[in-house]
Design a protein around this motif. Sequence first.
Motif, mmCIF file in Angstrom:
data_model
loop_
_atom_site.group_PDB
_atom_site.id
_atom_site.type_symbol
_atom_site.label_atom_id
_atom_site.label_comp_id
_atom_site.label_asym_id
_atom_site.label_seq_id
_atom_site.Cartn_x
_atom_site.Cartn_y
_atom_site.Cartn_z
ATOM 1 N N ARG A 304 32.059 48.823 32.038
ATOM 2 C CA ARG A 304 33.498 48.725 31.799
ATOM 3 C C ARG A 304 34.260 48.367 33.075
ATOM 4 O O ARG A 304 35.318 47.763 33.024
ATOM 5 N N ARG A 305 33.716 48.778 34.221
ATOM 6 C CA ARG A 305 34.340 48.439 35.501
ATOM 7 C C ARG A 305 33.250 48.030 36.481
ATOM 8 O O ARG A 305 32.249 48.725 36.650
ATOM 9 N N GLN A 321 37.517 44.042 42.231
ATOM 10 C CA GLN A 321 37.238 44.938 41.106
ATOM 11 C C GLN A 321 37.597 44.261 39.804
ATOM 12 O O GLN A 321 38.571 43.513 39.723
ATOM 13 N N GLU A 323 37.824 45.145 35.526
ATOM 14 C CA GLU A 323 37.778 46.136 34.452
ATOM 15 C C GLU A 323 37.873 45.421 33.118
ATOM 16 O O GLU A 323 38.774 44.604 32.910
ATOM 17 N N TRP A 360 31.890 52.258 36.248
ATOM 18 C CA TRP A 360 32.237 52.852 34.949
ATOM 19 C C TRP A 360 31.378 52.185 33.894
ATOM 20 O O TRP A 360 31.437 50.970 33.705
ATOM 21 N N ASP A 387 39.558 40.168 28.028
ATOM 22 C CA ASP A 387 39.152 40.274 29.428
ATOM 23 C C ASP A 387 39.705 39.119 30.251
ATOM 24 O O ASP A 387 40.171 39.301 31.381
ATOM 25 N N SER A 395 46.277 44.140 34.095
ATOM 26 C CA SER A 395 45.955 45.115 33.049
ATOM 27 C C SER A 395 47.189 45.642 32.344
ATOM 28 O O SER A 395 47.148 45.976 31.156
#
Length: 529
Positions: A304-305, A321, A323, A360, A387, A395
């Motif tokens: 997920r991350r 990063q 997510e 994650w 995504d 986000s």
Amino acid sequence: MKAPNSLSAPPPFPPRRVLAIWCAHLAIDRWRQAEGCRRGEGADAAPVVLVGESAHGPRIAAVNAAAHDQGAAAGMMLADARALCPGLVVHPADPGGDLAFLERLALWAQRWGPWSALDPPDGLIVDITGAAHLFGGEQALVADAVRLMQGRGLAARIALAPTAGAAWALAHFGPQGAILSGEEDIARRLGPLPVAALRLDDDVQLLLRRLGLKRIEDLAMVERENLARRFRNRRAPAANPLVRLDQLLGRLPEPALPVIGVEAPMVQRRLMEPIRHRALLDRVAADLADDMARVLEGQGQGARRLELGLWKVDGDVIFRQLEMSAASRDPAHLVRLFAARLDDVDAGFGIEMVRLRASWTEPLALAQSDLEAAAERHGTSLATCIDRLTVRLGSQAVRRPVPQASHLPERAQRWQPPLAPVRTSQEEFEFHHRPLKILDRPESIAVIYAAPDGLPRVFGWRGRRHVIARAEGPERIAPEWWRERSSVRLRDYYRIEDEEGRRFWIYRHGIAGDGRGGLPEWFIQGLSA
């Protein structure tokens, strides 16, 4: 006489032993480690405060010894502290980073016992039952804990007792390295401590002091029934001194949530030659995505991350990063998402190591693909589309509204991630008719009415005058008593139409003579087609 074949009683379990660690200056110690200075040296020689934002302005969260000597203290407003010490050096506080540091410290502290738990914001609880003999006894274990905490640059106070409450009280108010043996020792050693050692709320401590109960042993002088009657409506342990006292003595259990270390899947590439070109970086990212997919598939997980780290030749490290809205281990999908995050990477003299880490993950079972799914591979699934939008827009820009169980219109909706599950209940969806457009905030309107408890005849809104031709209502909505104070007033909603055919949704806030304010106020909250 015991029968020949009877089994003797099994030996009793060893008494519980709990180690409490209180990092009295956790935030400052962590800042000092980040600055690379020792206590009282370098940057720590100046008066330093860590500041967080509050409703009334910057407020001090932590101070070092130099700032404390000049009058600054935690909880003080920054402006007041500057008046006492104009030369304060201010740095932002990082409560989230402090909590993450405390979690890592809890995992490290499991060297002394099988499990540990957090005692926020700056403490740890370690269960060392049956483990003291591995260190040569409890005295040696406590001494080892004091030595290692000092070696990590942390000002920690440590105590050992049969219960978590007793260990906490000694760590905060007792001597360094104190050890309690049993319940009798608890009553004798902890009796002279202040009632603050019971971990009570500030208002409860103030109430006890006003009653003349300043020490733990003072509570024993009062009839238990009297204290139980005084605090019978307080269910939280921190608001009830009897509950805390029973937990201190081991008469009531005090459950704790152990910290469990979970290793995040990670793959990396150490490059024989530093790379500087984007095409080579994309190739390395694709190889790492393939490796990560195999690791996650072996664990039955989906990412997920993801965190991509780039180590440059000059020592600089770049992190990116990502997510995702749903768990995935599709290498092609991961490469496409990271491609948009690598456009601004400056390789400098070259990148010599690339690391991909899944911080994650969620369970993702294997699924047999359809034999005719080859034609669908050129399409885009909903999760893949979300995504891509999240990477491009952020986000916070990709959310969806879902209903929420509240009768108040402004609370009847909340925003959540696009693919997060929606809680479904009959109560959340059984609403009365609502207008097509609801204002972000109700706007006040000026009304003319025959009686304060009746429907207005004329109202003014945004500089225009509206004469009411038709109306429907009222729909009465009571305040949510579990959220609001008792002084909140009722609302009566009306659906109205003016002489030009425009329709509005207005409400009267309060009822004349309800004893909760003056005359009722009128607001407009929605517009209808």
